[in-house]
Write an enzyme that holds these catalytic residues in place. Structure first.
Site, PDB file in Angstrom:
ATOM      1  N   HIS A  18      38.839 123.026 -20.449  1.00  0.00           N
ATOM      2  CA  HIS A  18      38.159 121.932 -20.971  1.00  0.00           C
ATOM      3  C   HIS A  18      39.111 120.766 -20.646  1.00  0.00           C
ATOM      4  CE1 HIS A  18      36.881 119.391 -23.934  1.00  0.00           C
ATOM      5  NE2 HIS A  18      38.158 118.606 -24.549  1.00  0.00           N
ATOM      6  N   SER A  55      35.102 114.802 -22.940  1.00  0.00           N
ATOM      7  CA  SER A  55      35.086 115.646 -24.452  1.00  0.00           C
ATOM      8  C   SER A  55      35.108 114.667 -25.368  1.00  0.00           C
ATOM      9  CB  SER A  55      37.160 115.077 -23.976  1.00  0.00           C
ATOM     10  OG  SER A  55      37.370 116.006 -25.234  1.00  0.00           O
ATOM     11  N   ASP A  90      36.058 127.159 -24.063  1.00  0.00           N
ATOM     12  CA  ASP A  90      36.766 125.673 -24.433  1.00  0.00           C
ATOM     13  C   ASP A  90      36.473 125.907 -26.457  1.00  0.00           C
ATOM     14  OD1 ASP A  90      37.212 122.836 -25.249  1.00  0.00           O
ATOM     15  OD2 ASP A  90      35.334 122.135 -23.670  1.00  0.00           O
TER      16      ASP A  90
END
Length: 325
Positions: free
Chosen positions: A300, A139, A271
């Protein structure tokens, strides 16, 4: 991986001062201090995991352990928390080295650029210069990974894996459109709410709430995750999130181009922080790059329910590199 194998993987927990800020480091493998090891016994490579936001490193332990096992325990796998996302539990000691105490303080260390400098300071003070690095970002950890490549070309990073990379237009993503007003406009209201609601809670109640929540989500954590309900940590996570929405806008094509042979990007198909459109755009701009699209509908937040699947993939991508070490 079955529970017996998981229990056999050694994980060492440390709390250190990095740039004057309490930081948690979780280390898979028998190597706890690379400088104390005789040079002949030092591992030749370190796998370094930079978390997403919030940077609660305890949730990355199953992934780190699975990856450590998948590479046949040849090299250490370390996870570092974000600055301000962890408080040292009562009874735990903070390890302080001379390098830590001499490190310069960082302006706005809880912000996005401060988190980059925080990771750089750790690598420079806790990892011998001759040890090669594999950096895994998740991320916003992918944004930090690219910044490290750009700002510290002297670091011996041989590969960088960017998993579910939020490296551009976060505020325009489906989740970003929801998060932006909360994190940028109503952040102080969230702070007040967190402090008024959570600050008075005794530790026993916080522990009970967290245990109940983990059980409902079918999750376990062998290290304390009390920081989830610490207003100080939540406020810093929200502050970092707000900066992400405002500052992670334009993709850093210059850095990607410069280090493209070292980079592997892994995008999700479900995502909402990094939609498939971003995968298609970057693949079009860098047709020679290593861009992979998830075929397993992994979300995610893969660390919660898919750590083994991701670890197996990363280990497979690393085979050629590790065979040369």
């Amino acid at each position: 991986m079955d529970s017996e194998i998981k229990e056999e993987v050694p994980v060492h927990e440390e709390f250190i001062l990095c740039c004057g800020v309490e930081t948690q480091v979780l280390k898979c493998g028998p190597w706890t201090n690379l400088f104390n090891e005789p040079r002949a016994n030092r591992p030749k490579l370190l796998i370094f995991i930079i978390t997403g936001n919030p940077g609660f490193s305890a949730f990355y332990v199953p992934f780190a352990k699975a990856l450590y096992s998948s590479i046949n325990r040849r090299f250490p796998v370390w996870v570092i928390s974000h600055a301000g996302h962890v408080l040292v539990p009562k009874g735990k000691k903070i390890l302080i080295t001379s390098d830590d105490s001499n490190a310069p303080e960082i302006n706005d260390i809880y912000g996005l650029q401060g988190q980059v400098e925080h990771k750089l300071a750790f690598l420079r003070t806790h990892v011998p210069k001759e040890i090669k690095l594999v950096v895994i970002g998740h991320s916003v950890g992918c944004y930090i990974s690219l910044e490290i490549l750009k700002l510290a070309p002297e670091l011996p990073i041989i590969r960088s894996f960017l998993l579910f990379p939020t490296i551009e237009r976060i505020a325009e993503s489906p989740n970003g459109r929801i998060a932006t007003p909360l994190l940028c406009w109503f952040r102080y209201a969230l702070y007040v709410f967190a402090y008024l609601l959570l600050k008075p809670w005794p530790e026993k109640i916080k522990s009970f709430v967290i245990r109940t929540g983990l059980r409902m989500m079918n999750l376990q954590s062998e290290f304390s995750v009390l920081n989830i309900l610490e207003p100080f940590c939540l406020a810093n996570a929200a502050y970092l999130g707000g900066q992400e929405m405002m500052k992670v806008v334009k993709r850093d094509n210059e850095t990607i181009k410069a280090y493209l042979p070292k980079l592997t990007f892994y995008y999700g198909t479900i995502d909402a922080w990094c939609p498939m459109e971003y995968y298609e755009d970057i693949k079009k701009d860098f047709p020679e790059g290593d861009f992979r699209l998830c075929e397993k509908k992994i979300p995610h937040a893969f660390i919660l329910h898919f750590p083994q699947e991701m670890a197996d993939m990363v280990a497979d991508w690393l085979k050629d590199d590790l065979s040369k070490i």
